[in-house]
Design a protein around this motif. Structure first.
Motif, PDB file in Angstrom:
ATOM      1  N   THR A  63       0.696  -1.299   0.095  1.00  0.00           N
ATOM      2  CA  THR A  63       0.102  -0.093   0.012  1.00  0.00           C
ATOM      3  C   THR A  63       0.953   1.192  -0.057  1.00  0.00           C
ATOM      4  OG1 THR A  63      -0.136  -0.101   2.473  1.00  0.00           O
ATOM      5  CG2 THR A  63      -1.888  -1.255   1.238  1.00  0.00           C
ATOM      6  N   ARG A  64       0.487   2.501  -0.332  1.00  0.00           N
ATOM      7  CA  ARG A  64       1.003   3.498  -0.634  1.00  0.00           C
ATOM      8  C   ARG A  64      -0.064   4.751  -0.372  1.00  0.00           C
ATOM      9  NH1 ARG A  64       3.319   6.250  -5.770  1.00  0.00           N
ATOM     10  NH2 ARG A  64       5.031   7.742  -5.201  1.00  0.00           N
TER      11      ARG A  64
ATOM     12  N   GLY B 144       3.853   8.842  -1.049  1.00  0.00           N
ATOM     13  CA  GLY B 144       4.969   8.432  -0.150  1.00  0.00           C
ATOM     14  C   GLY B 144       5.491   7.026  -0.724  1.00  0.00           C
ATOM     15  N   GLU B 145       6.149   6.528   0.373  1.00  0.00           N
ATOM     16  CA  GLU B 145       7.007   4.960   0.107  1.00  0.00           C
ATOM     17  C   GLU B 145       5.722   4.191   0.106  1.00  0.00           C
ATOM     18  OE1 GLU B 145       9.932   4.746  -0.646  1.00  0.00           O
ATOM     19  OE2 GLU B 145      10.388   6.810  -0.536  1.00  0.00           O
ATOM     20  N   THR B 146       6.063   3.071  -0.892  1.00  0.00           N
ATOM     21  CA  THR B 146       5.211   1.840  -0.650  1.00  0.00           C
ATOM     22  C   THR B 146       5.682   0.914   0.427  1.00  0.00           C
ATOM     23  OG1 THR B 146       4.841   1.921  -3.208  1.00  0.00           O
ATOM     24  CG2 THR B 146       4.479  -0.236  -2.037  1.00  0.00           C
ATOM     25  N   ARG B 147       4.640   0.319   1.311  1.00  0.00           N
ATOM     26  CA  ARG B 147       4.901  -0.355   2.493  1.00  0.00           C
ATOM     27  C   ARG B 147       4.317  -1.820   2.149  1.00  0.00           C
ATOM     28  NH1 ARG B 147       8.328   2.997   5.279  1.00  0.00           N
ATOM     29  NH2 ARG B 147       7.591   5.044   5.235  1.00  0.00           N
ATOM     30  N   LEU B 148       5.145  -2.574   2.838  1.00  0.00           N
ATOM     31  CA  LEU B 148       4.406  -3.819   2.805  1.00  0.00           C
ATOM     32  C   LEU B 148       3.559  -3.997   4.087  1.00  0.00           C
ATOM     33  CD1 LEU B 148       4.442  -7.101   1.909  1.00  0.00           C
ATOM     34  CD2 LEU B 148       6.304  -7.371   3.487  1.00  0.00           C
ATOM     35  N   THR B 149       2.211  -4.051   3.917  1.00  0.00           N
ATOM     36  CA  THR B 149       1.294  -3.945   5.055  1.00  0.00           C
ATOM     37  C   THR B 149       0.701  -5.383   5.540  1.00  0.00           C
ATOM     38  OG1 THR B 149      -0.485  -3.528   3.653  1.00  0.00           O
ATOM     39  CG2 THR B 149       0.700  -1.640   4.544  1.00  0.00           C
TER      40      THR B 149
ATOM     41  N   THR C 104      11.379  -5.645   2.692  1.00  0.00           N
ATOM     42  CA  THR C 104      11.504  -4.960   1.369  1.00  0.00           C
ATOM     43  C   THR C 104      12.969  -4.097   1.317  1.00  0.00           C
ATOM     44  OG1 THR C 104      10.206  -2.952   2.320  1.00  0.00           O
ATOM     45  CG2 THR C 104       9.018  -4.585   1.270  1.00  0.00           C
ATOM     46  N   LEU C 105      12.990  -3.868   0.104  1.00  0.00           N
ATOM     47  CA  LEU C 105      14.293  -3.073  -0.110  1.00  0.00           C
ATOM     48  C   LEU C 105      13.740  -1.386  -0.728  1.00  0.00           C
ATOM     49  CD1 LEU C 105      16.684  -5.813  -1.709  1.00  0.00           C
ATOM     50  CD2 LEU C 105      16.800  -5.114   0.732  1.00  0.00           C
ATOM     51  N   ALA C 106      14.577  -0.467  -0.202  1.00  0.00           N
ATOM     52  CA  ALA C 106      14.136   0.755  -0.751  1.00  0.00           C
ATOM     53  C   ALA C 106      15.332   1.022  -1.472  1.00  0.00           C
ATOM     54  CB  ALA C 106      13.938   1.762   0.337  1.00  0.00           C
ATOM     55  N   THR C 107      15.868   0.452  -2.887  1.00  0.00           N
ATOM     56  CA  THR C 107      17.036   0.578  -3.521  1.00  0.00           C
ATOM     57  C   THR C 107      16.870   1.022  -4.924  1.00  0.00           C
ATOM     58  OG1 THR C 107      16.993  -1.671  -3.982  1.00  0.00           O
ATOM     59  CG2 THR C 107      18.381  -1.014  -1.960  1.00  0.00           C
ATOM     60  N   ASP C 108      15.350   1.130  -5.336  1.00  0.00           N
ATOM     61  CA  ASP C 108      15.029   1.352  -6.603  1.00  0.00           C
ATOM     62  C   ASP C 108      15.070   3.045  -6.667  1.00  0.00           C
ATOM     63  OD1 ASP C 108      13.066   1.773  -8.978  1.00  0.00           O
ATOM     64  OD2 ASP C 108      13.423  -0.454  -8.821  1.00  0.00           O
ATOM     65  N   PRO C 109      15.553   3.383  -7.825  1.00  0.00           N
ATOM     66  CA  PRO C 109      15.702   4.820  -8.235  1.00  0.00           C
ATOM     67  C   PRO C 109      14.069   5.399  -8.642  1.00  0.00           C
ATOM     68  CG  PRO C 109      16.270   3.585 -10.225  1.00  0.00           C
ATOM     69  CD  PRO C 109      16.006   2.538  -8.989  1.00  0.00           C
ATOM     70  N   ALA C 110      13.110   4.691  -8.698  1.00  0.00           N
ATOM     71  CA  ALA C 110      11.958   5.417  -9.021  1.00  0.00           C
ATOM     72  C   ALA C 110      11.248   5.786  -7.676  1.00  0.00           C
ATOM     73  CB  ALA C 110      10.890   4.458  -9.695  1.00  0.00           C
ATOM     74  N   PRO C 111      10.571   6.896  -7.614  1.00  0.00           N
ATOM     75  CA  PRO C 111      10.185   7.431  -6.453  1.00  0.00           C
ATOM     76  C   PRO C 111       8.845   6.540  -5.821  1.00  0.00           C
ATOM     77  CG  PRO C 111      10.439   9.212  -7.902  1.00  0.00           C
ATOM     78  CD  PRO C 111      10.518   7.976  -8.732  1.00  0.00           C
ATOM     79  N   GLY C 112       8.964   6.143  -4.775  1.00  0.00           N
ATOM     80  CA  GLY C 112       8.114   5.360  -3.733  1.00  0.00           C
ATOM     81  C   GLY C 112       7.968   4.010  -4.283  1.00  0.00           C
ATOM     82  N   LEU C 113       9.001   3.354  -5.108  1.00  0.00           N
ATOM     83  CA  LEU C 113       8.965   2.007  -5.564  1.00  0.00           C
ATOM     84  C   LEU C 113       9.612   1.419  -4.422  1.00  0.00           C
ATOM     85  CD1 LEU C 113       8.759   0.895  -9.117  1.00  0.00           C
ATOM     86  CD2 LEU C 113      10.039  -0.497  -7.308  1.00  0.00           C
ATOM     87  N   THR C 114       9.103   0.037  -4.216  1.00  0.00           N
ATOM     88  CA  THR C 114       9.628  -0.807  -3.140  1.00  0.00           C
ATOM     89  C   THR C 114       9.999  -2.167  -3.768  1.00  0.00           C
ATOM     90  OG1 THR C 114       9.709  -1.766  -0.964  1.00  0.00           O
ATOM     91  CG2 THR C 114       7.659  -1.767  -1.860  1.00  0.00           C
ATOM     92  N   THR C 115      11.034  -2.931  -3.293  1.00  0.00           N
ATOM     93  CA  THR C 115      11.428  -4.179  -3.687  1.00  0.00           C
ATOM     94  C   THR C 115      11.128  -5.297  -2.957  1.00  0.00           C
ATOM     95  OG1 THR C 115      13.016  -3.171  -5.296  1.00  0.00           O
ATOM     96  CG2 THR C 115      13.301  -5.588  -5.059  1.00  0.00           C
ATOM     97  N   LEU C 116      10.427  -6.390  -3.472  1.00  0.00           N
ATOM     98  CA  LEU C 116      10.338  -7.581  -2.717  1.00  0.00           C
ATOM     99  C   LEU C 116      10.968  -8.895  -3.048  1.00  0.00           C
ATOM    100  CD1 LEU C 116       8.324  -7.983  -0.119  1.00  0.00           C
ATOM    101  CD2 LEU C 116       6.497  -8.998  -1.795  1.00  0.00           C
ATOM    102  N   VAL C 117      11.940  -9.285  -2.401  1.00  0.00           N
ATOM    103  CA  VAL C 117      12.852 -10.730  -2.947  1.00  0.00           C
ATOM    104  C   VAL C 117      12.122 -11.902  -2.332  1.00  0.00           C
ATOM    105  CG1 VAL C 117      14.978 -11.618  -3.309  1.00  0.00           C
ATOM    106  CG2 VAL C 117      14.734  -9.164  -3.340  1.00  0.00           C
TER     107      VAL C 117
END
Length: 310
Positions: A32-33, A41-46, A59-72
């Motif tokens: 959610t965001r 804002g930032e995308t959160r794993l809720t 999650t990882l906050a390493t993506d250059p796109a604003p507010g985009l989070t990474t889930l591995v």
């Protein structure tokens, strides 16, 4: 369930039942965001729910796109065995931005009974941007693998799905030594089916290397871009130009031969499909990444992030 795989499912496994303990992997995640676009804002794993063999460390906050989070999605068991049933369900709520991937390739081991099912369900709410690009699927000798993917896209949402099939496994044998591989991708927008793509390969019945299938190639890569509110004709032209930039007639030179790429638009202008054929996994994956990067530049204004897994 395809009839052939329903028949496989009736075969008993002496060591552990199909979908039993340790063989029924589940990964559910809700993202959610607050807000949308570059100003949100930032995308959160809720919400998340994980069952072995999947594992999640946040999650990882390493993506250059604003507010985009990474889930591995991590899978420490070393591969997929007979009787495994794995399901991933990702729900990107309105305005959320997320990139979902795996820690590496999915290795489908040799089998003597039953089959493996890899299932994914993706939902993208209004204005969401969801990417699902797992590592390549590697099929070993005599393996049976069913992959199913369903996508639901709301208005003004973008869903990007990548898939690379490697048919020669990890041992020393000829390519396409597996028993049966079937993949099905269904995507819906506004209650309407906009994509139904099925690949069904049974090498013992028909050689996939005939001219009507993969021909002289082996590795197959596909990038699906579901973007019903984007100018998909322009996007297809951009991707085609990116892939053809270094050569002619949609051919990108690889180290061990040619990679052949085709780009087409979906029904109802709901998106774009890119299909890549090649001789090496690395070349096909590189071409898929080029198409993904161009798609992100068109939809987010930012290219693909660096791959820090390797």
């Amino acid at each position: 369930m395809p009839p052939a795989f329903a028949a496989y499912g009736e075969e008993n496994l002496p060591q552990a039942p199909a979908a039993g303990p340790g063989k029924n992997g589940v990964l559910e995640a809700t993202l959610t965001r607050e807000g949308s676009g570059d100003d949100g804002g930032e995308t959160r794993l809720t919400y998340d729910r994980v069952k072995v063999p999947y594992h999640l460390t946040g999650t990882l906050a390493t993506d250059p796109a604003p507010g985009l989070t990474t889930l591995v999605a991590q899978e420490p068991t070393g591969g997929v065995a007979q009787g495994d049933r794995h399901r991933i369900e990702i729900d990107a709520r309105s305005g959320a931005r997320a990139h979902v991937t795996t820690q590496g390739a999915t290795k489908v081991h040799s089998m003597n009974a039953n089959y493996a099912h890899l299932e994914a369900e993706l939902r993208a709410g209004a204005g969401a941007h969801l990417e699902y690009l797992p590592g390549p699927t590697i099929l070993n000798e005599e393996s049976r693998c069913l992959q199913t993917l369903s996508v639901e896209i709301a208005d003004d949402a973008v869903v990007i799905v990548g898939d690379v099939l490697v048919p020669d496994g990890l041992s020393d044998h000829e390519a396409f030594g597996f028993d049966h591989y079937r993949t099905r991708v269904d995507a819906r927008h506004d209650g309407r089916l906009v994509c139904a793509d099925t690949v069904d390969l049974r090498p013992a019945q028909r050689d996939p290397r005939d001219p009507a299938s993969v021909g002289e190639y082996e590795v197959v890569g596909t990038l699906y871009v579901f973007a019903p509110d984007e100018p998909v004709g322009d996007l297809a032209d951009r991707i085609h130009g990116r892939l053809a930039d270094s050569s002619v007639d949609q051919l990108v030179r690889g180290a061990d031969g040619d990679i052949h790429a085709g780009v087409s638009t979906l029904a109802y202008d709901a998106g774009v499909v890119v299909r890549i054929l090649g001789l090496r996994e690395a070349d096909v994956t590189s071409a898929i990444r080029e198409a993904w990067d161009e798609t992100r530049r068109a939809t987010l204004g930012v290219g693909a992030p660096a791959d820090r897994r390797y």
